[in-house]
Each structure stands twice: as structure tokens, then as C-alpha cells.
Design an enzyme around this catalytic site. Structure first.
Site, PDB file in Angstrom:
ATOM      1  N   HIS A 136      36.599  42.211  80.058  1.00  0.00           N
ATOM      2  CA  HIS A 136      37.314  43.285  79.361  1.00  0.00           C
ATOM      3  C   HIS A 136      37.616  44.354  80.409  1.00  0.00           C
ATOM      4  CE1 HIS A 136      37.719  46.751  76.626  1.00  0.00           C
ATOM      5  NE2 HIS A 136      37.855  45.912  75.628  1.00  0.00           N
ATOM      6  N   ASP A 147      27.713  43.112  80.381  1.00  0.00           N
ATOM      7  CA  ASP A 147      28.484  43.770  79.325  1.00  0.00           C
ATOM      8  C   ASP A 147      28.177  43.017  78.033  1.00  0.00           C
ATOM      9  OD1 ASP A 147      30.289  44.681  77.500  1.00  0.00           O
ATOM     10  OD2 ASP A 147      32.082  44.147  78.642  1.00  0.00           O
ATOM     11  N   GLN A 151      29.856  42.310  72.956  1.00  0.00           N
ATOM     12  CA  GLN A 151      30.084  41.330  71.893  1.00  0.00           C
ATOM     13  C   GLN A 151      28.825  40.509  71.588  1.00  0.00           C
ATOM     14  OE1 GLN A 151      32.776  41.282  70.114  1.00  0.00           O
ATOM     15  NE2 GLN A 151      34.236  42.387  71.387  1.00  0.00           N
ATOM     16  N   LYS A 158      30.680  48.285  67.170  1.00  0.00           N
ATOM     17  CA  LYS A 158      30.864  46.854  66.947  1.00  0.00           C
ATOM     18  C   LYS A 158      29.663  46.248  66.225  1.00  0.00           C
ATOM     19  CE  LYS A 158      33.628  46.186  71.167  1.00  0.00           C
ATOM     20  NZ  LYS A 158      34.994  46.300  70.684  1.00  0.00           N
ATOM     21  N   CYS A 182      42.697  43.965  75.714  1.00  0.00           N
ATOM     22  CA  CYS A 182      42.090  44.625  76.872  1.00  0.00           C
ATOM     23  C   CYS A 182      41.572  43.613  77.887  1.00  0.00           C
ATOM     24  CB  CYS A 182      40.962  45.568  76.466  1.00  0.00           C
ATOM     25  SG  CYS A 182      41.528  46.957  75.486  1.00  0.00           S
TER      26      CYS A 182
END
Lengths: 401, 136
Positions: free
Chosen positions: A115, A193, A196, A219, A358
Site C-alpha cells: 500500500h 504493515d 489488513q 478497519k 492505493c
């Protein structure tokens, strides 16, 4: 369960079929109530006032930190720094760790599926310090070409490796523990990261083998405006502050200041207190569901969606097979632009993401300008997928050339 | 009526399915390419100009039906037009030509052709209409 999410109770012409949870999740009553309760009953600034409601607010804010720490398996709440979102958490690492540790000639390894939030902060640092960026390629199946990693690490110049845990476009679950092992063996720190993954599956930061893990509240059923960075305590102790201001200091003189203890050293100014309280409530909600169950639900829906979508003529699925992905399914439909697909779907109340999500370099490596994406969370249902499939058949008819 | 059937009117779909002036010119006098980073749309417009008049236009690139139809319609309008008149085409003219109501995101799709035209004939590098927007 859907009844606990007010957005689905809202009367509207057509029921909302929300398939964009990878962009942001919907929020249960429990989260909204907790935030309203803070504003209504004990709204006060934290770590400052001596009076009752200020103490209550401080306790609620720090309690949220404790819950987040437990949720991701941190050794201590003091390893959790609240930030604005994942992007800010990653910028914090690039700024505080990167600028104090990296110099010209060093290298950073990323992947082609990042991303922009895990790419641009490193580009800024690379430009400033003349650092080389290297990338683990993505295969045609949308997985990391891990056999390329040893060569990227071989010259010993790599000081940091930063990788997305679950791709926001492809849903690919990356083998982060293996990458961590190789990164550490090469003397590099490892950043994940987890934007998600923390919201969708059990994550134990220590089992990941990471030094830094970034994730965001909105999220994971929580509010926007707050995210978190988990970092090993020793790194936080050694790193200089990120932003300067109130709260992050112990002692201020006109000529200089001493920093507060971690994690407060990294939390300058009044923090998003209501949002922290909301995030704490979101963590409670997810823990009650059980993250194993949340992930199993995501994956079942992804598998169901992939099977149903395979029957739509001219539909091309992106990413790995269902057994190696989370609750994200991206695709292209013939040569119809994803914006047009999304607009037709929207007419039936179906909300999907369309564009490059993104992740422009990833789309470039896949050879497509954009894609459409359906993504799930705990409130998603197989019927949502059925509505998506029906809408895609309609889009094909509208745009048939 | 709301939703896509309002947006994808017959004229839009006609231009999308049967684009006019699609392609490139072998020896364009002016060629300009622009993009909409939000959605990855790219558009190139080639112009042949004689005595201050556009005598040929071709557009190429990739984009959604709205941006493609907008480019196709605009190209029809431009052929035979003087450069001075082309410079005067406003964002309102384009929206009127399309004849649809657009939200802020799709507005950029609709205006990409005009932005490319202005970039080519005028050297402007901002979204048409933006110059007068949101002044404090």
C-alpha cells in the site's frame, strides 16, 4: 449480528450491501456508545487534570492501550504507541528510527504489493538519506517471489525490511515469520504493515518476529482517527521522539527538554481520546467474536465469492487461490472500467471499491490500470456475494460492445 | 429515477461503445497527455492545426465510460473549431454536452478530456474550473 451495526438498520431505498471493509469497516453500537459515553459523562483531557472526570478519562484511555496490547500479544502496554492510523505509525518508524539509524548507502527492502502507506514514507527517507529501495517481486499469482529475498539481502547493506502482512488488493497472506527470520539473519529490523491482518485474524506480534507492527482502528470496527504502532520496548526507548509538543516531555526549559517515558514520548499533544475509548470497545467486540472465527468467516466468504465469480463470463480474478488469502477478492470484468462496474453495482446498493486501492505499483506489475474489489468483515453474508454477482451480470449487459 | 441508468444515458453509452475520433495522428501539431491519478485514467489527445483552426483530433488512452464518452463528444465538437474558441470551452459546456449529474469523483472523469485539451492548446495544468474555486 448485523442488527448490532446501526448502518444496516438505517432505512434506505435499497438495503446496503457493503463490500468495502478493507477500506473501512462498519461500527457496532458498542463502539459508538462507548465514544458517546465518554463525551457525555467524562469528557476531559488526559494525563493533566487532577479532578475526577480527568482521572476517569485517563484511566479509560490507558485501559484502551492495555486492551490493544493484549489483543496483539504485546509484552507490555508500553509497547503500544497510539497514532492517527497505520500511515502515521509507519511514518513514525521511518522518521524516528530511520532518520536516527540510516545513512547514505544503506538499503531498505519492501515488496511490490505495498500500500502507498508502506512505500511513500520510505521513498521520502530514501531521497533524504540517499538510501536504496529494493523490492521483493510479486508473481503472476499475486504472491511474493520469496526466492528473490536472499539475493536482495546478500550484500549486508539492508538495514530494514518492511512488508504488508495481508495485501489490501490481492488478499495474499504473506509468510511474514519467514521474512522476519531472513531479515534478522541479515542484520535488518523487520516492520509489518498489519492494517489488513490485525482487524481480521489472530495476530501475535511476538510470533511474527517483527520489530515494528502498524495497524489502524477504523478497519477493525473502531473509529477513524486512531491507529497504533507496536514496537519492541528497547527500540522505543532508544528512538528519538517523532512529534514535539505537550505530553511527550518530562521537563521543558527554554534551551531544551527531556522526553517523557515510552510510549508517551511519542504521543505529542492531545490525543484522540474518544477514539481510543472506541478502539478499546472494538477490541472487546472482536475478542468476544474470537479472531479465529472472524478469519474463518472471512475466508469462507472469499472462497464462496471466488467460486461464484468464476461463473461470470469475462471476469478475471486477481491474487492467489482461496486457501492462501484473507477476505479480499479483487477482479476485472472484461474491458469494462472498474469505475463503471462500481457505478452499476451502486445502483443496486452494492458498495465495492474501484480503482488502484492505493497500490499503483502493484497494478502496474499486474499490467492493469485499476481493479474492482469486494472485501468482507464479520457482518458480511453470502447473500452480499449473490447481490454482487447479479450486479456484475447487469454491468456486462450495459457495457457490452 | 436514480443510479446508473440515469448516469449511463443512451448518448453516453453510444459514444463509449462507438467512440468518434479514437486513435492517434501520425504527425500531430500538438499532442498532450494527462491522467487522473485517482482512478488511473490516462488520455492523450493529438491535434492537427491549420491557420489557427483544429482540423483533426484523435484521442487515445484508457478510462471509464464517462471519461471516454466525454473525450469522444469533445473531439466531435472540436473538429473545425478555431483555437480561440477551443480555449473558451468551459467545464459547464462539457457538463452540458454530457447532460448528466455527476458527483465529485466522477466529475474528474468527465473533465479529463477538457483538462487534456487545455493542457494541449493552452498550457493549463489544473482542473478546469478550479481556478475560481474555494478561495478563502
Amino acid at each position: 449480528m448485523r442488527a448490532q451495526f446501526p448502518i444496516f438498520r438505517e432505512p434506505r431505498e435499497k438495503p446496503l450491501i457493503y463490500l468495502d471493509s478493507a477500506a473501512t469497516s462498519q461500527k457496532p453500537d458498542a463502539v459508538l456508545d462507548a465514544m458517546a459515553d465518554y463525551y457525555r459523562r467524562y469528557n476531559a483531557n488526559i494525563h493533566r487534570g487532577i479532578y475526577t472526570i480527568a482521572e476517569e478519562a485517563t484511566a479509560a484511555y490507558e485501559d484502551a492501550r492495555r486492551r490493544v496490547a493484549r489483543f496483539v500479544g504485546a509484552a507490555s502496554p508500553r509497547e503500544i504507541v497510539f497514532t492517527r492510523n497505520s500511515t502515521e505509525a509507519l511514518n513514525l518508524v521511518a522518521h524516528s528510527w530511520g532518520r536516527s539509524r540510516l545513512e547514505a548507502g544503506d538499503a531498505i527492502v519492501l515488496t511490490e504489493m505495498e500500500h502507498h502507506s508502506n512505500l511513500v514514507p520510505w521513498q521520502l527517507l530514501a531521497d533524504e538519506r540517499r538510501i536504496e529501495l529494493r523490492f521483493i517481486p510479486v508473481t503472476r499469482d499475486g504472491e511474493l517471489a520469496l526466492d528473490a529475498l536472499p539475493a536482495l539481502l546478500a550484500d549486508g547493506r539492508v538495514k530494514l525490511v518492511s512488508v504488508v502482512h495481508i495485501s489490501n488488493v490481492l488478499g495474499t497472506v504473506n509468510p511474514v515469520a519467514e521474512i522476519a527470520r531472513q531479515a534478522h539473519a541479515a542484520g535488518a529490523v523487520f516492520v509489518v504493515d498489519a492494517s489488513q491482518s490485525v482487524p481480521h485474524c489472530p495476530v501475535d506480534v511476538r510470533a511474527l518476529g517483527a520489530d515494528f507492527v502498524a495497524f489502524t482502528s477504523h478497519k477493525m470496527l473502531g473509529p477513524t482517527g486512531i491507529g497504533a504502532l507496536w514496537a519492541r520496548r528497547e527500540w522505543l526507548e532508544a528512538m528519538p521522539p517523532f512529534l514535539g509538543g505537550g505530553e511527550m516531555i518530562r521537563e521543558v526549559k527554554l534551551t531544551g527538554s527531556k522526553w517523557n517515558d515510552v510510549p508517551w514520548k511519542f504521543e505529542a499533544g492531545t490525543m484522540p481520546i474518544a477514539e481510543a475509548v472506541g478502539l478499546g470497545a472494538a477490541v472487546d467486540y472482536l475478542e468476544a467474536l474470537g479472531m479465529d472465527a472472524v478469519f474463518a468467516h472471512d475466508r469462507e466468504l472469499a472462497a464462496y465469492a471466488m467460486a461464484r465469480l468464476a461463473d461470470v463470463p469475462d471476469l478475471h480474478l486477481l491474487g492467489p487461490p482461496a486457501e492462501r488469502r484473507g477476505g479480499v477478492v479483487a477482479f476485472t470484468l472484461a474491458d469494462i472500467h472498474p469505475h463503471d462496474v462500481a457505478t452499476v453495482l451502486d445502483g443496486d446498493g452494492v458498495a465495492v471499491r474501484a480503482g488502484h486501492h492505493c497500490a499503483m505499483p502493484l497494478h502496474e506489475s499486474l499490467g492493469i490500470p485499476a481493479s474492482a474489489r469486494a472485501s468482507f468483515h464479520c457482518y458480511s453474508l453470502p447473500e452480499d456475494v449473490d447481490a454482487l454477482v447479479a450486479g456484475l451480470h447487469k454491468a456486462r449487459k450495459v457495457f457490452a460492445r | 429515477m436514480s443510479g446508473w441508468d440515469e448516469l449511463y444515458r443512451e448518448n453516453i453509452l453510444d459514444h463509449y461503445k462507438h467512440p468518434r475520433n479514437q486513435g492517434t495522428l501520425e504527425h500531430p501539431d500538438v499532442s498532450f497527455e494527462d491522467a487522473n491519478p485517482l482512478c488511473g485514467d490516462r488520455l492523450r489527445m493529438d491535434f492537427q492545426i491549420r491557420d489557427g483552426r483544429i482540423i483533426a483530433v484523435r484521442f487515445s488512452g484508457q478510462g471509464c465510460s464517462i471519461s471516454q464518452a466525454s473525450a469522444s463528444m469533445l473531439s466531435e465538437k472540436l473538429e473545425g473549431m478555431t483555437l480561440d474558441d477551443a480555449k473558451k470551452i468551459s467545464r459547464e459546456d462539457v457538463l452540458e454536452m454530457l447532460g448528466i449529474e455527476l458527483g465529485p469523483v466522477r466529475l474528474k472523469c468527465a473533465l479529463l478530456a477538457l483538462k487534456t485539451l487545455k493542457g494541449g492548446v493552452y498550457g493549463l495544468h489544473q482542473w478546469p474550473g478550479e481556478e475560481g474555486e474555494e478561495k478563502p
